[in-house]
Design a protein around this motif. Sequence first.
Motif, short mmCIF file in Angstrom:
data_model
loop_
_atom_site.label_atom_id
_atom_site.label_comp_id
_atom_site.label_asym_id
_atom_site.label_seq_id
_atom_site.Cartn_x
_atom_site.Cartn_y
_atom_site.Cartn_z
N LEU A 119 0.82 -1.21 0.00
CA LEU A 119 0.00 0.00 0.00
C LEU A 119 0.86 1.26 0.00
O LEU A 119 0.55 2.24 -0.69
N GLU A 120 1.92 1.21 0.77
CA GLU A 120 2.82 2.37 0.84
C GLU A 120 3.46 2.63 -0.53
O GLU A 120 3.56 3.79 -0.97
N ARG A 121 3.90 1.58 -1.18
CA ARG A 121 4.54 1.75 -2.49
C ARG A 121 3.54 2.17 -3.56
O ARG A 121 3.88 2.92 -4.47
N LEU A 122 2.29 1.73 -3.40
CA LEU A 122 1.26 2.11 -4.36
C LEU A 122 0.82 3.56 -4.16
O LEU A 122 0.47 4.25 -5.12
N GLY A 123 0.85 4.01 -2.92
CA GLY A 123 0.46 5.39 -2.63
C GLY A 123 -1.03 5.57 -2.42
O GLY A 123 -1.54 6.69 -2.46
N ILE A 124 -1.75 4.48 -2.19
CA ILE A 124 -3.19 4.58 -1.96
C ILE A 124 -3.48 4.96 -0.51
O ILE A 124 -2.71 4.64 0.40
N ARG A 125 -4.58 5.65 -0.30
CA ARG A 125 -5.01 5.93 1.07
C ARG A 125 -5.42 4.61 1.73
O ARG A 125 -6.04 3.75 1.10
N TYR A 126 -5.06 4.46 2.99
CA TYR A 126 -5.43 3.23 3.68
C TYR A 126 -5.54 3.44 5.17
O TYR A 126 -5.02 4.43 5.73
N GLU A 127 -6.25 2.54 5.82
CA GLU A 127 -6.31 2.48 7.27
C GLU A 127 -6.14 1.04 7.71
O GLU A 127 -6.55 0.11 7.00
N VAL A 128 -5.53 0.87 8.88
CA VAL A 128 -5.40 -0.45 9.50
C VAL A 128 -6.29 -0.44 10.75
O VAL A 128 -6.16 0.45 11.59
N VAL A 129 -7.17 -1.40 10.83
CA VAL A 129 -8.12 -1.46 11.94
C VAL A 129 -7.86 -2.73 12.74
O VAL A 129 -7.85 -3.84 12.18
N GLU A 130 -7.64 -2.58 14.02
CA GLU A 130 -7.43 -3.74 14.88
C GLU A 130 -8.77 -4.41 15.18
O GLU A 130 -9.78 -3.73 15.39
N GLU A 131 -8.75 -5.73 15.15
CA GLU A 131 -9.99 -6.47 15.35
C GLU A 131 -9.75 -7.68 16.24
O GLU A 131 -8.67 -8.29 16.19
N ASN A 132 -10.72 -7.98 17.08
CA ASN A 132 -10.65 -9.15 17.95
C ASN A 132 -11.69 -10.16 17.47
O ASN A 132 -12.88 -10.03 17.76
N PRO A 133 -11.28 -11.17 16.70
CA PRO A 133 -12.26 -12.12 16.17
C PRO A 133 -12.99 -12.89 17.25
O PRO A 133 -14.10 -13.38 17.03
N PHE A 134 -12.39 -12.98 18.44
CA PHE A 134 -13.01 -13.74 19.52
C PHE A 134 -14.22 -13.01 20.10
O PHE A 134 -14.98 -13.59 20.88
N ALA A 135 -14.40 -11.75 19.70
CA ALA A 135 -15.59 -11.01 20.11
C ALA A 135 -16.80 -11.38 19.26
O ALA A 135 -17.93 -11.02 19.58
#
Length: 260
Positions: free
Chosen positions: A64-80
């Motif tokens: 994503l960084e090399r592509l230059g696209i906007r992005y977000e990383v979202v933390e998730e707890n699958p056990f929820a």
Amino acid sequence: MDKLEKLKQTVASYGKLCVAYSGGVDSSFLVHVAHDVLGDSALAVLIDSPVLAQRDRATAIDLLERLGIRYEVVEENPFASPGFAENSRMRCYFCKRNNYTLIAGVARRYGIAHIADGQNADDARSPHRPGMKAGRELGVVSPLVDCGLTKDDIRRYSRELGVATWNKPANACLSSRIPYGTEITKERLSVVEAAEETLRRRGMEGCRVRWHGNIARIEAPREYFDEILRTPEISSEIKSLGFTYITLDLEGFRSGSMNE
């Protein structure tokens, strides 16, 4: 019409698009096309979860960084997610529904109405895709499916476009290494990740280590068999993670073998 051109027209019709991104071949291709067509009106969202190997997280973000696209990383707890840890055959449904709900929240903040997944035309024909049901329920679009793009199409177009993942081995989340009906825990996911890293740091990509209690079953492409068998350190390192026996599956790597 060429499938790639059809995809570009489909993506353009959304105006703005949020891509549920995993770093795999399909979603990386879709992110590349979305960025090419929509520019800053495209957004990639990566779900960071215990089912995602940290090496895969790092390489996904690097792309994503090399592509230059906007992005977000979202933390998730699958056990929820109710039903995930129980590990029924609907496991992916619970996980995907939670993921898409989180991604929808990010999309709303950016004023984006459409969320796209990376399902392809081959996936759509598979009987083992409960995650697709979650996507349909939440209105997630599947432009690769709609444009008839198969796995082979996506790899070919990715190579033509210079997408770094064009020849990346198929992968799946770490929970797929644990047999249905066996409880999924963070510890078991970590053990599987560490066992596979034993192979990956030796350059053996596309391998799986399936968790069977005190047995670790290695599924590997056949070209790695000799190296695995003549490298005793692999067995000793995986045993140090708590396994008693290490086996090499003579049928080799089979995507979705735990669905059999």
